[in-house]
Design a protein around this motif. Sequence first.
Motif, PDB file in Angstrom:
ATOM      1  N   HIS A 164      41.682  28.096  19.004  1.00  0.00           N
ATOM      2  CA  HIS A 164      40.817  28.648  17.958  1.00  0.00           C
ATOM      3  C   HIS A 164      39.367  28.291  18.263  1.00  0.00           C
ATOM      4  O   HIS A 164      39.093  27.234  18.814  1.00  0.00           O
ATOM      5  CB  HIS A 164      41.219  28.064  16.600  1.00  0.00           C
ATOM      6  CG  HIS A 164      40.446  28.633  15.457  1.00  0.00           C
ATOM      7  ND1 HIS A 164      40.737  29.845  14.898  1.00  0.00           N
ATOM      8  CD2 HIS A 164      39.388  28.157  14.779  1.00  0.00           C
ATOM      9  CE1 HIS A 164      39.880  30.085  13.909  1.00  0.00           C
ATOM     10  NE2 HIS A 164      39.055  29.068  13.826  1.00  0.00           N
ATOM     11  N   GLN A 165      38.462  29.144  17.883  1.00  0.00           N
ATOM     12  CA  GLN A 165      37.038  28.856  17.975  1.00  0.00           C
ATOM     13  C   GLN A 165      36.415  29.036  16.602  1.00  0.00           C
ATOM     14  O   GLN A 165      36.736  29.992  15.904  1.00  0.00           O
ATOM     15  CB  GLN A 165      36.349  29.807  18.945  1.00  0.00           C
ATOM     16  CG  GLN A 165      36.735  29.612  20.379  1.00  0.00           C
ATOM     17  CD  GLN A 165      36.005  30.580  21.283  1.00  0.00           C
ATOM     18  OE1 GLN A 165      35.407  31.549  20.843  1.00  0.00           O
ATOM     19  NE2 GLN A 165      36.061  30.318  22.575  1.00  0.00           N
ATOM     20  N   SER A 166      35.550  28.109  16.234  1.00  0.00           N
ATOM     21  CA  SER A 166      34.848  28.199  14.961  1.00  0.00           C
ATOM     22  C   SER A 166      33.356  28.057  15.216  1.00  0.00           C
ATOM     23  O   SER A 166      32.946  27.293  16.084  1.00  0.00           O
ATOM     24  CB  SER A 166      35.307  27.101  14.003  1.00  0.00           C
ATOM     25  OG  SER A 166      36.657  27.261  13.675  1.00  0.00           O
ATOM     26  N   LEU A 167      32.569  28.761  14.447  1.00  0.00           N
ATOM     27  CA  LEU A 167      31.118  28.687  14.584  1.00  0.00           C
ATOM     28  C   LEU A 167      30.514  27.950  13.399  1.00  0.00           C
ATOM     29  O   LEU A 167      30.911  28.156  12.255  1.00  0.00           O
ATOM     30  CB  LEU A 167      30.517  30.086  14.671  1.00  0.00           C
ATOM     31  CG  LEU A 167      30.891  30.890  15.910  1.00  0.00           C
ATOM     32  CD1 LEU A 167      30.328  32.303  15.799  1.00  0.00           C
ATOM     33  CD2 LEU A 167      30.379  30.214  17.163  1.00  0.00           C
ATOM     34  N   ASN A 168      29.527  27.128  13.710  1.00  0.00           N
ATOM     35  CA  ASN A 168      28.787  26.414  12.688  1.00  0.00           C
ATOM     36  C   ASN A 168      27.796  27.375  12.037  1.00  0.00           C
ATOM     37  O   ASN A 168      27.334  28.323  12.663  1.00  0.00           O
ATOM     38  CB  ASN A 168      28.049  25.255  13.360  1.00  0.00           C
ATOM     39  CG  ASN A 168      27.491  24.270  12.379  1.00  0.00           C
ATOM     40  OD1 ASN A 168      27.409  24.533  11.183  1.00  0.00           O
ATOM     41  ND2 ASN A 168      27.118  23.120  12.879  1.00  0.00           N
ATOM     42  N   LYS A 169      27.447  27.119  10.795  1.00  0.00           N
ATOM     43  CA  LYS A 169      26.474  27.972  10.105  1.00  0.00           C
ATOM     44  C   LYS A 169      25.081  27.823  10.704  1.00  0.00           C
ATOM     45  O   LYS A 169      24.299  28.743  10.693  1.00  0.00           O
ATOM     46  CB  LYS A 169      26.449  27.643   8.616  1.00  0.00           C
ATOM     47  CG  LYS A 169      27.708  28.074   7.908  1.00  0.00           C
ATOM     48  CD  LYS A 169      27.619  27.819   6.428  1.00  0.00           C
ATOM     49  CE  LYS A 169      28.877  28.351   5.756  1.00  0.00           C
ATOM     50  NZ  LYS A 169      28.765  28.339   4.321  1.00  0.00           N
ATOM     51  N   THR A 182      28.616  18.293  10.843  1.00  0.00           N
ATOM     52  CA  THR A 182      29.381  19.415  10.315  1.00  0.00           C
ATOM     53  C   THR A 182      30.799  18.917  10.119  1.00  0.00           C
ATOM     54  O   THR A 182      31.392  18.329  11.031  1.00  0.00           O
ATOM     55  CB  THR A 182      29.380  20.620  11.280  1.00  0.00           C
ATOM     56  OG1 THR A 182      28.031  20.999  11.519  1.00  0.00           O
ATOM     57  CG2 THR A 182      30.124  21.791  10.676  1.00  0.00           C
ATOM     58  N   TRP A 184      34.706  19.733   9.519  1.00  0.00           N
ATOM     59  CA  TRP A 184      35.650  20.813   9.798  1.00  0.00           C
ATOM     60  C   TRP A 184      37.027  20.430   9.287  1.00  0.00           C
ATOM     61  O   TRP A 184      37.449  19.287   9.423  1.00  0.00           O
ATOM     62  CB  TRP A 184      35.751  21.050  11.314  1.00  0.00           C
ATOM     63  CG  TRP A 184      34.470  21.427  11.958  1.00  0.00           C
ATOM     64  CD1 TRP A 184      33.582  20.581  12.567  1.00  0.00           C
ATOM     65  CD2 TRP A 184      33.906  22.736  12.052  1.00  0.00           C
ATOM     66  NE1 TRP A 184      32.516  21.293  13.036  1.00  0.00           N
ATOM     67  CE2 TRP A 184      32.685  22.616  12.749  1.00  0.00           C
ATOM     68  CE3 TRP A 184      34.326  23.991  11.630  1.00  0.00           C
ATOM     69  CZ2 TRP A 184      31.878  23.705  13.020  1.00  0.00           C
ATOM     70  CZ3 TRP A 184      33.517  25.076  11.911  1.00  0.00           C
ATOM     71  CH2 TRP A 184      32.310  24.936  12.597  1.00  0.00           C
ATOM     72  N   PHE A 211      41.000  24.772  10.741  1.00  0.00           N
ATOM     73  CA  PHE A 211      39.852  24.960  11.627  1.00  0.00           C
ATOM     74  C   PHE A 211      38.725  25.733  10.974  1.00  0.00           C
ATOM     75  O   PHE A 211      38.065  26.528  11.624  1.00  0.00           O
ATOM     76  CB  PHE A 211      40.276  25.649  12.933  1.00  0.00           C
ATOM     77  CG  PHE A 211      41.308  24.894  13.694  1.00  0.00           C
ATOM     78  CD1 PHE A 211      41.009  23.670  14.272  1.00  0.00           C
ATOM     79  CD2 PHE A 211      42.581  25.395  13.821  1.00  0.00           C
ATOM     80  CE1 PHE A 211      41.969  22.971  14.966  1.00  0.00           C
ATOM     81  CE2 PHE A 211      43.544  24.697  14.522  1.00  0.00           C
ATOM     82  CZ  PHE A 211      43.242  23.488  15.086  1.00  0.00           C
ATOM     83  N   ASN A 212      38.489  25.495   9.707  1.00  0.00           N
ATOM     84  CA  ASN A 212      37.373  26.176   9.059  1.00  0.00           C
ATOM     85  C   ASN A 212      36.294  25.169   8.651  1.00  0.00           C
ATOM     86  O   ASN A 212      36.531  23.974   8.565  1.00  0.00           O
ATOM     87  CB  ASN A 212      37.838  27.008   7.859  1.00  0.00           C
ATOM     88  CG  ASN A 212      38.527  26.175   6.806  1.00  0.00           C
ATOM     89  OD1 ASN A 212      38.995  25.084   7.066  1.00  0.00           O
ATOM     90  ND2 ASN A 212      38.594  26.692   5.607  1.00  0.00           N
ATOM     91  N   PHE A 213      35.113  25.683   8.399  1.00  0.00           N
ATOM     92  CA  PHE A 213      33.937  24.915   8.026  1.00  0.00           C
ATOM     93  C   PHE A 213      34.124  24.334   6.633  1.00  0.00           C
ATOM     94  O   PHE A 213      34.522  25.029   5.713  1.00  0.00           O
ATOM     95  CB  PHE A 213      32.737  25.871   8.064  1.00  0.00           C
ATOM     96  CG  PHE A 213      31.460  25.297   7.554  1.00  0.00           C
ATOM     97  CD1 PHE A 213      30.629  24.559   8.379  1.00  0.00           C
ATOM     98  CD2 PHE A 213      31.068  25.509   6.243  1.00  0.00           C
ATOM     99  CE1 PHE A 213      29.436  24.047   7.912  1.00  0.00           C
ATOM    100  CE2 PHE A 213      29.878  25.006   5.762  1.00  0.00           C
ATOM    101  CZ  PHE A 213      29.059  24.261   6.609  1.00  0.00           C
TER     102      PHE A 213
END
Length: 171
Positions: free
Chosen positions: A45-50, A77, A79, A84-86
């Motif tokens: 999985h890939q997650s992006l920071n705001k 940050t 997680w 795997f979410n912000f």
Amino acid sequence: GGGRGRRPRAPAEMMPPARWALGLMPTPRGAADVPRRLVCATVAHQSLNKVRFPVNALAWARDGRRAVTANQNGEFTLWNGVAFNFEGLIAAHNSAVRSLAWSRSGATLLSGDTKGAIKYWESTMTPVKEILSTHGGNAVRGLQFAPSDALFALLEDAFLGVGVILVAGER
């Protein structure tokens, strides 16, 4: 006809839902006797920071339910380690955070920045104490707790130090 060269699909009732997949994977501790199982072959999985700043450090909480990343802007940050979410963003330091370390008990997080400041954090991400400009203000490149959690080691440019973890109420 049809279907030549195609593999038959497993029936839907045989496929576990995606949210259960993590629970079915072997844990690194359970696979330590087979090193090839510990190599990441696929990005799950890939997650992006705001906020888009380079990430310098990562630390997983002991229970694996939370990961903390630290960026070039001095922010943490949070997680969710399962979905795997912000979860949140915390202004942690006034300069780039270079190192993070969770205690073995999971009660304390240490963070170090480029100006030599080290901060203690509770597991709730509440700041407890800050030590400013350790040893001439060199960047804290690494932090590690001792097995007892009573001491920690810090690595700066050309310096290795040992610190004492303060008990509640001490200064």
